[in-house]
Enzyme design. Sequence first.
Site, short mmCIF file in Angstrom:
data_model
loop_
_atom_site.label_atom_id
_atom_site.label_comp_id
_atom_site.label_asym_id
_atom_site.label_seq_id
_atom_site.Cartn_x
_atom_site.Cartn_y
_atom_site.Cartn_z
N GLU A 84 0.80 -1.23 0.00
CA GLU A 84 0.00 0.00 0.00
C GLU A 84 0.84 1.28 0.00
O GLU A 84 0.81 2.06 0.96
CB GLU A 84 -0.98 -0.01 1.18
CG GLU A 84 -2.00 -1.13 1.05
CD GLU A 84 -3.20 -0.98 1.99
OE1 GLU A 84 -3.13 -0.19 2.93
OE2 GLU A 84 -4.20 -1.68 1.75
N GLU B 281 -5.42 -7.72 -1.27
CA GLU B 281 -6.21 -7.60 -0.03
C GLU B 281 -7.66 -7.28 -0.37
O GLU B 281 -7.93 -6.44 -1.23
CB GLU B 281 -5.66 -6.50 0.88
CG GLU B 281 -4.39 -6.83 1.60
CD GLU B 281 -3.99 -5.73 2.59
OE1 GLU B 281 -4.88 -4.99 3.06
OE2 GLU B 281 -2.78 -5.62 2.89
#
Length: 485
Positions: A210, A310
């Site tokens: 991320e 995710e």
Amino acid sequence: MPEIHGYLRVRGTDVVDEDGNKVILKGAATGGHTNMENFITGYPGHEHEMRKALLEVLGKEKYEFFFEKVSFKLPARLICNAHPPTQFLEYFFTSSDAKLFASLGLNCLRIPLNHRYFMDDLNPSVIKPEGFKLVDRIVEACAAEGLYTILDMHTFPGGQNQGWHSDSGLHRALFWEYQDLQDRATNMWVEIAKHYAGNKWVAGYNPMNEPGDPDHYHLQKWYAVVEKAIREVDPHHILWLDGNTYSMDFSGFKDVLPNCVYAIHDYSNMGFPAGQPYDGTDEQKQILRKQYERKVEFMREHKVPIWNGEFGPVYASPGEDNYETINQQRYNLLGEQLSIYKQDQIHWSIWLYKDIGFQGMVYTNPDSAYMRLLQPFFAKKKRLGGRDDTHVKHIYDPLIQHLKEEIPEQFQRRRYPQHWGLEGHVHRVVRELLVSELLTYEYASYFEGKTTEELDELAASFKLENCLKRDGLNRILQEDAGITA
């Protein structure tokens, strides 16, 4: 150990083994283990702050006993050898966990890592061998069951994003502002790649979780640097590259790198308490499809594989209003997402494998020592807005309204990530930095005076044999894998 057909590699839009057989990786991540996160195991704030507070409360010997003798930002002289390495870090994932994982038809475990297992910020040029010992154990347990692993670096010196899960303790990503931090991370990855270069059960490296690059060009520059550096010591393994802005934005990406899979994260607001309940309407299904299609546009254009690194709802707990109805809605949401991914035959990894009861395929028993000890603290976290705003909305709304009235709207929108809005940034800074840091000391106080036997029992709360399984979630995963329970 099961037979393996060489290194995995990218071929067009597919991932294949050395015999050319197509492989689709499906699995989950061990968040809360080699990278701890506050909602997963219940502490507030940031992992390094929590560990520092526990060290103060427990002392060096008991601290090392509780976690296991893996140096984590501690000088070697502080490592205690008085007890066997059988505590939290081993209990959390054992061969039993790998067997359960395989029994559900999953074939890949994503292993989130905290960079501090491999480097100390005060001695960054030395790569610590303890981190490899810890990861080796997980990789070997998975390989014994025919499971691939992807090594995911979840935190970076200075923080690669503005979130608490980068474990920086900050609300800005300093990693992108300092070349020496980027060089440190590249050097760390070179050493990791050297270590795993010959391991064919490692499906590859997820160099950064991320990213949050406000300028949208530093990330691509670093990817090019780290890809070249890794290839010099390991020409075989796939790199699994997250998009910018928390793996949701590829607008700044220009070219594709060789033998790389590009990764999105595809959470849906309908899977969280503040989101609209998922009723399975055509409109809601279109929303899921559109958010996915927006994220994978880059991969479609360049004809490269897609990995959803995710996704997954959170679940209500027994005792909460309408928890069974809520959870069924979220199982249905997950099922719809999986149907989208199955149509495109993409790789995916749900978040997550094990926790204290929010998202995990496996979760701690409410009657376990850990949950009994910390239940009052968990209740306080909830009251303070740890999961939703129900109990604190009347406190924060006036502050947010005041800022909106005083700060012109065009300047409110300048702060990256813009999609958080002013509300999101206020909550990040006030609740997830200041309040959580103060609460860390209270969390640690619950461990004060515990004997090694009591600490062992607390850590053992995370052993699979002592945990509960989220059958509704696991059944959906089995069905996707084509396995009948």
